[in-house]
Design a protein around this motif. Sequence first.
Motif, PDB file in Angstrom:
ATOM      1  N   HIS A 376       0.835  -1.202   0.000  1.00 15.28           N
ATOM      2  CA  HIS A 376       0.000   0.000   0.000  1.00 15.28           C
ATOM      3  C   HIS A 376       0.873   1.257   0.000  1.00 15.28           C
ATOM      4  CE1 HIS A 376      -4.116  -1.490   0.338  1.00 15.28           C
ATOM      5  NE2 HIS A 376      -3.647  -2.477   1.104  1.00 15.28           N
ATOM      6  N   THR A 377       1.940   1.230   0.737  1.00 16.34           N
ATOM      7  CA  THR A 377       2.866   2.368   0.731  1.00 16.34           C
ATOM      8  C   THR A 377       3.479   2.559  -0.651  1.00 16.34           C
ATOM      9  OG1 THR A 377       3.381   1.944   3.064  1.00 16.34           O
ATOM     10  CG2 THR A 377       4.912   3.324   1.830  1.00 16.34           C
ATOM     11  N   GLU A 378       3.851   1.456  -1.282  1.00 17.35           N
ATOM     12  CA  GLU A 378       4.414   1.539  -2.629  1.00 17.35           C
ATOM     13  C   GLU A 378       3.397   2.105  -3.613  1.00 17.35           C
ATOM     14  OE1 GLU A 378       5.808  -1.364  -6.294  1.00 17.35           O
ATOM     15  OE2 GLU A 378       4.957  -2.191  -4.457  1.00 17.35           O
ATOM     16  N   LEU A 379       2.143   1.638  -3.529  1.00 14.92           N
ATOM     17  CA  LEU A 379       1.103   2.118  -4.445  1.00 14.92           C
ATOM     18  C   LEU A 379       0.931   3.622  -4.324  1.00 14.92           C
ATOM     19  CD1 LEU A 379      -1.198   1.427  -6.454  1.00 14.92           C
ATOM     20  CD2 LEU A 379      -2.696   1.190  -4.453  1.00 14.92           C
ATOM     21  N   ARG A 380       0.871   4.138  -3.127  1.00 17.37           N
ATOM     22  CA  ARG A 380       0.688   5.579  -2.913  1.00 17.37           C
ATOM     23  C   ARG A 380       1.883   6.373  -3.405  1.00 17.37           C
ATOM     24  NH1 ARG A 380       1.197   6.893   3.097  1.00 17.37           N
ATOM     25  NH2 ARG A 380       3.347   6.582   2.422  1.00 17.37           N
ATOM     26  N   ASP A 381       3.074   5.997  -2.986  1.00 22.09           N
ATOM     27  CA  ASP A 381       4.263   6.784  -3.312  1.00 22.09           C
ATOM     28  C   ASP A 381       4.590   6.719  -4.802  1.00 22.09           C
ATOM     29  OD1 ASP A 381       4.364   7.296  -0.631  1.00 22.09           O
ATOM     30  OD2 ASP A 381       5.988   5.859  -0.205  1.00 22.09           O
TER      31      ASP A 381
END
Length: 631
Positions: A376-381
Amino acid sequence: MPRWVASAPRLTILRKPGTVDRTAHSSLTKLRVRSASTHVAPTAINLRPNIPPRNRELYDALSALGGAAETHVNISRLQLALRGLAAQDAVTRVAVLGLNSQSSAQRLARLLLADPLGAEARWEKELVKAGDGNARAVLLKYGDESDSHAPTPLYKILSVPSRILQSHNLEILVSTLNVNVANTVALASTESSAESMLVPKLQATSARRLPVPYPVHKTLILGEGIDSAIGFGRFLSDNIQDMDDMVKVAIELPAPSDEANADPKTQVGSAAINMEVGTKALGTFRESIQNSIVYERGWFRSGLPVLSDWLVRHLQPVGSIKPIQKTLIASIADDVEASITNEDTARLHKLALVPKDQDVAASVIGHLESWAEKSHTELRDQLDEAFLAKNWHKLSWWKLLWRVDDVTMISSEILERRWLVSAEKNSIYLAGRMSQAGYPEDVQKLAVASIPEVTTQDTAPTSENPRTDLSTHVRKPTPWPGHIASARTELINDTVPPLQALAQRLILQTFSTTSLSSAASALLYASVSSFSVFEASAVAALGLTFSLRRMQKLWEGARESWQGTVREEGRRTLKDTEETVRMIVRSHRKKKVGEDEGMVERRAAREAVGRVREALGKISGGGAGDGNGKA
């Protein structure tokens, strides 16, 4: 001096030198034939013999043990026990094995079988000069020295007219036992030390030189000095203290000062002997019978009476079979039971190393939560970075006039390089962890069906409703490790072409509206004289402004909608993947440790051992300790 010659197993006659008794000669010939037939090759296949009725139950139980415990029983020893039950008066096999040397074992066998009342016989000379440790083994059988035997590549046969061999129906194998430490490792991986002593390996003289097992009922081990005793101790992998009836260890040491120190009762598991003293005592008695006292003292000092008593112990039939045969059968049952127990222990140890279901599930869930958080962090950033990058701004509305053909390339590049790339790789690692934890079938076969959406006339993207989050076909179920890749492909196939089509349509509509407004402006100027150039141009400017404003509004809305669709589809894909893994963990039930083929086989072998023990208990007669015999 008269000479005693056996004419039958239980009949002796006195024959004077120079006379021939035809009846005795005929009986002796029959005895030689019977004696020659007692040895059966280990690889021979025999039909079912005529079993004595009193031994039939035990014979059947022992035969069934060979089939039920084929991987646990020593076939050579089992065949020896079966042949003993099938015969009326079975031959007892005894092995005399020298530690790394056969010559000393040959001298010991000569002392144990020599008749002190007669002169040195020819077989004694042949046995002593038979060779060193590299020579073939020697088999000592009862018979006349002039008997001829069929040649065999396994051993040399010597006929010995010994009353000990005759009265107890004995055969003595003289060979060697290699106890080199270098060979101990190889021995430990194939058989126990007790088996190697009770089943000596005979080296054939053929071209292949394969060792052939020769099972025996009893084994006498002979060592020379302290070094051989230490080597034998390193060789042992089993406790032979409880095998005194079957295995005896003799070490040649300096003789004690008197025969009182050589009491046989004090030498239970092993015996200290001195063959030089025994040989000297035997020669002294043969010189003159008047040296009987000297012979008796020297003989007891040599320690050989202990071995003589052990050699014939438990060989007299008690009941239906000899006690040594009962000992052999009980030993086979004990070995099978010990082998089964060892295999059960190894199986339980292996099962104990398998982690518990709760621990495995907790470990998988822990890795899943870590993966979901990072994804999820990767998707956002990554998407924030992608939509702020220069490439995405190349598709601004005012650049669309000359960038309209780059819409597919730029949007596809964002999805391929920025959309859950690391999450997809880590999901493969997570699938591997699950497979290692015991979920191989679920990982490979369980499919996750996406929510199907069918495009209709009312929901199709239009210039007024530029939706790009709708699929044109029903999504097929895909295994969860490939769900991210499948979702990316669906995004590219389902959202990029409508976005490209919308861009081209907006450009066409903008040019069309601008052209129409320009044409209307020129028509008004030409047809209406009151219209000035300025007023006519205002109509063209109004049409241009309206078309550009409409293109800006629709294109920027479509871009924002596409960004939201990409983000939402990424979150939905991660959520579906996470829920799928959790569902696998919750619904997965590991197969109970069933009764595999090995467990069923071991149970059948234990039952066969129980039947052997039950049949052995029904055999009439005392235990193994009741059959002491004297030479």
